[in-house]
Write an enzyme that holds these catalytic residues in place. Sequence first.
Site, PDB file in Angstrom:
ATOM      1  CG  HIS A   1       4.527  -2.397 -21.272  1.00  0.00           C
ATOM      2  ND1 HIS A   1       3.204  -2.061 -21.078  1.00  0.00           N
ATOM      3  CD2 HIS A   1       5.122  -2.282 -20.052  1.00  0.00           C
ATOM      4  CE1 HIS A   1       3.015  -1.750 -19.809  1.00  0.00           C
ATOM      5  NE2 HIS A   1       4.159  -1.885 -19.165  1.00  0.00           N
TER       6      HIS A   1
ATOM      7  CG  HIS B   1       7.265  -3.214 -17.292  1.00  0.00           C
ATOM      8  ND1 HIS B   1       7.155  -1.843 -17.323  1.00  0.00           N
ATOM      9  CD2 HIS B   1       8.600  -3.480 -17.315  1.00  0.00           C
ATOM     10  CE1 HIS B   1       8.368  -1.306 -17.351  1.00  0.00           C
ATOM     11  NE2 HIS B   1       9.257  -2.269 -17.346  1.00  0.00           N
TER      12      HIS B   1
ATOM     13  CG  ASP C   1       2.349  -4.029 -14.200  1.00  0.00           C
ATOM     14  OD1 ASP C   1       3.350  -4.131 -14.937  1.00  0.00           O
ATOM     15  OD2 ASP C   1       1.770  -2.938 -13.998  1.00  0.00           O
TER      16      ASP C   1
ATOM     17  CG  HIS D   1      -1.379   1.419 -14.991  1.00  0.00           C
ATOM     18  ND1 HIS D   1      -0.309   2.119 -14.484  1.00  0.00           N
ATOM     19  CD2 HIS D   1      -0.905   0.178 -15.284  1.00  0.00           C
ATOM     20  CE1 HIS D   1       0.768   1.349 -14.482  1.00  0.00           C
ATOM     21  NE2 HIS D   1       0.424   0.165 -14.953  1.00  0.00           N
TER      22      HIS D   1
END
Length: 304
Positions: free
Chosen positions: A63, A65, A67, A269
Amino acid sequence: MELTFLGTSAGVPTRTRNVTAITLTPLENKPDLWLFDCGEGTQQQMLHTQINPGKLTRIFITHLHGDHIFGLPGLLCSRSMAGSQVPLTVYGPAGIRQFIEMSLALSGSWTSYPLEIIEIDGGVVLDDADVRVTAYPLTHPVECYGYRIEQHDKPGTLDAARLIAAGVTPGPLFQRLKQGETLELEDGRVICGADFLGETRKGKTLAIFGDTAPTPAGMALASDADVMVHETTLEAAMAEKANGRGHSTTVQAAELARAAGVKRMIATHLSSRYDAVACQALLEECRAVFPASELARDFLTVTV
């Protein structure tokens, strides 16, 4: 398959953990090198390993984002500056093309190697003679996917001794028989390769999740996987906060591993709020539900 974790922190880096990036060698007998996500500083992490960015052939983005993608423009440019000519394909959600092309254009950068960008919307994204990769939509505030990587089953070992005893001369015929072909020999005999093969060798299956709250898609993505890599951003007591932001807890990830029948789960994560001691506590929460749980750390290498 061999996995190397280059970053295991959620959102922001810590003193000991960088943000998300994982490399994968999908086949032991081929030079392919894949990357899953590319958080800021990923190429710096590679400098502490034997990983050569120039050998990357595919990058899978879960995705958009920061990070998970802020390290991508720098990595793409560094490959060019190092003179790599190895073609590279980037897979990711809608918007990944705009992100890459705009980053390169605004910075006056370019790639000296063939670069293909494929925007995905779920389903099979790669299927060749060796491996299949399927993307599953997850539950997150932005479009996000998990990737299921399945090696195709391989024919069993050819019983060369039996073939020689049957009067078949070693050489090109052996390779054709190993593929299960039926051949007529010079003396008129018919030999079926399948009769001289051992049991089929089942390929390995790996499930790599992007960020997600618990979702029904998780079962299909992880079902019977040899290894499941799953985010465990927060501890079990913070489930409401985790799920509200599109993340999972330790217990939720472990419950999925148990229900999906996976062999091993690797938790990653992890929120930057957790230090080394607290991370061990997260692992214990996972193991209380699914004993075959492991904790990812930067530079950990795992054989699937």
